[in-house]
Design a protein around this motif. Structure first.
Motif, mmCIF file in Angstrom:
data_model
loop_
_atom_site.group_PDB
_atom_site.id
_atom_site.type_symbol
_atom_site.label_atom_id
_atom_site.label_comp_id
_atom_site.label_asym_id
_atom_site.label_seq_id
_atom_site.Cartn_x
_atom_site.Cartn_y
_atom_site.Cartn_z
ATOM 1 N N UNK A 44 -8.141 3.882 9.599
ATOM 2 C CA UNK A 44 -7.403 2.920 8.767
ATOM 3 C C UNK A 44 -6.997 3.464 7.406
ATOM 4 N N UNK A 45 -7.549 4.581 6.986
ATOM 5 C CA UNK A 45 -7.133 5.208 5.736
ATOM 6 C C UNK A 45 -5.968 6.174 5.983
ATOM 7 N N UNK A 46 -5.675 6.397 7.249
ATOM 8 C CA UNK A 46 -4.702 7.432 7.604
ATOM 9 C C UNK A 46 -3.537 6.947 8.447
ATOM 10 N N UNK A 47 -3.534 5.678 8.835
ATOM 11 C CA UNK A 47 -2.427 5.147 9.650
ATOM 12 C C UNK A 47 -1.318 4.586 8.763
ATOM 13 N N UNK A 48 -1.032 5.326 7.702
ATOM 14 C CA UNK A 48 -0.064 4.934 6.681
ATOM 15 C C UNK A 48 1.119 5.903 6.678
ATOM 16 N N UNK A 49 2.307 5.435 6.324
ATOM 17 C CA UNK A 49 3.454 6.349 6.257
ATOM 18 C C UNK A 49 3.221 7.555 5.344
ATOM 19 N N UNK A 63 9.893 10.552 7.418
ATOM 20 C CA UNK A 63 8.889 9.639 7.988
ATOM 21 C C UNK A 63 9.504 8.262 8.197
ATOM 22 N N UNK A 64 10.221 7.771 7.220
ATOM 23 C CA UNK A 64 10.838 6.450 7.310
ATOM 24 C C UNK A 64 11.798 6.365 8.492
ATOM 25 N N UNK A 65 12.642 7.384 8.654
ATOM 26 C CA UNK A 65 13.584 7.406 9.781
ATOM 27 C C UNK A 65 12.846 7.486 11.116
ATOM 28 N N UNK A 66 11.808 8.300 11.173
ATOM 29 C CA UNK A 66 11.020 8.457 12.396
ATOM 30 C C UNK A 66 10.360 7.140 12.771
ATOM 31 N N UNK A 67 9.760 6.478 11.792
ATOM 32 C CA UNK A 67 9.075 5.208 12.062
ATOM 33 C C UNK A 67 10.068 4.130 12.483
ATOM 34 N N UNK A 77 4.138 -0.898 15.692
ATOM 35 C CA UNK A 77 4.371 -2.084 14.871
ATOM 36 C C UNK A 77 3.766 -1.825 13.494
ATOM 37 N N UNK A 78 4.375 -2.428 12.501
ATOM 38 C CA UNK A 78 3.885 -2.323 11.126
ATOM 39 C C UNK A 78 3.085 -3.573 10.805
ATOM 40 N N UNK A 79 1.930 -3.369 10.171
ATOM 41 C CA UNK A 79 1.077 -4.490 9.795
ATOM 42 C C UNK A 79 0.704 -4.356 8.321
ATOM 43 N N UNK A 80 0.860 -5.451 7.580
ATOM 44 C CA UNK A 80 0.483 -5.459 6.174
ATOM 45 C C UNK A 80 -1.037 -5.479 6.061
ATOM 46 N N UNK A 81 -1.563 -4.694 5.144
ATOM 47 C CA UNK A 81 -3.003 -4.649 4.896
ATOM 48 C C UNK A 81 -3.407 -5.910 4.138
ATOM 49 N N UNK A 82 -4.336 -6.694 4.683
ATOM 50 C CA UNK A 82 -4.727 -7.939 4.012
ATOM 51 C C UNK A 82 -5.405 -7.714 2.661
ATOM 52 N N UNK A 83 -6.014 -6.539 2.468
ATOM 53 C CA UNK A 83 -6.713 -6.253 1.204
ATOM 54 C C UNK A 83 -5.813 -5.605 0.170
ATOM 55 N N UNK A 84 -4.784 -4.918 0.630
ATOM 56 C CA UNK A 84 -3.884 -4.184 -0.265
ATOM 57 C C UNK A 84 -2.457 -4.591 0.087
ATOM 58 N N UNK A 85 -1.965 -5.644 -0.510
ATOM 59 C CA UNK A 85 -0.721 -6.303 -0.163
ATOM 60 C C UNK A 85 0.471 -5.453 0.216
ATOM 61 N N UNK A 86 0.758 -4.376 -0.517
ATOM 62 C CA UNK A 86 1.954 -3.587 -0.232
ATOM 63 C C UNK A 86 1.714 -2.482 0.800
ATOM 64 N N UNK A 87 0.468 -2.219 1.139
ATOM 65 C CA UNK A 87 0.141 -1.146 2.086
ATOM 66 C C UNK A 87 0.472 -1.585 3.509
ATOM 67 N N UNK A 88 1.155 -0.701 4.228
ATOM 68 C CA UNK A 88 1.547 -0.960 5.617
ATOM 69 C C UNK A 88 0.765 -0.027 6.541
#
Length: 187
Positions: A44-49, A63-67, A77-88
């Protein structure tokens, strides 16, 4: 050039060809398939763009184009982190997992495990990887439970860096915050 360097160069070329072949079979570019492989083993610390950009040494734009392609294809699928609002966080779909079931990674893993003294081979490869990452000034990435920050506790495990609890399966995945323990250089 040493024989070992030549062997590694040839192994690299064979792996790159296998990645290209697997990607083409699924209508993907090699980097798209490699991102899927990365995400299946990322905690979960590494599944970030940003972690993908660091891991592959590519730009955020790439990365953005690939994703975007992988998301349109229904592979993540992209999921917002409930603890860190802007983190996907990026999660693979079942379709992506099916693509990965019989890929070049499994064939390579099988070949590695068929070698005599596979443990020594793995240890040597870890040392080589660490040395190259240090020489190139790249972030290490490594298995969470082999990190200096990994802490067993009465409830299981937690990250000493973030003080967050770690689920057992998360501790077996790669982490971008990984640091080698003082007595080891493992990656």
């Amino acid at each position: 050039m040493s024989t070992s360097s030549l062997l590694l160069e040839r192994l690299s070329a064979l792996i790159q060809q296998a990645v290209r072949d697997d990607a083409a079979r699924h209508g993907l570019l090699p980097i798209q398939l490699q991102v899927l492989h990365y995400l299946v083993q990322a905690n979960r610390y590494s599944d970030l763009p940003i972690a993908i950009a660091e891991y592959f040494g590519i730009t955020r734009g790439t990365v953005s184009q690939t994703l975007a392609v992988l998301e349109r294809r229904g592979l993540l699928v992209k999921q917002t982190d409930p603890r860190h609002g802007k983190r996907i966080h990026l999660q693979l779909t079942d379709n992506a997992r099916q693509i990965l079931e019989h890929s070049w990674v499994q064939r390579l893993d099988s070949a590695l495990h068929s070698l005599p003294a596979a443990e020594h081979t793995e240890a040597g490869l870890r040392e080589l990887l660490s040395a190259l990452q240090r020489l190139n000034g790249q972030q290490a990435f490594g298995i969470c439970q082999h990190c200096v920050h990994f802490c067993p506790d009465s409830h299981g495990h937690h990250c000493g860096l973030t003080s967050e609890p770690l689920e057992s399966e998360q501790s077996q995945l790669i982490c971008r915050e990984w640091q080698a323990p003082a007595q080891s250089r493992e990656t």
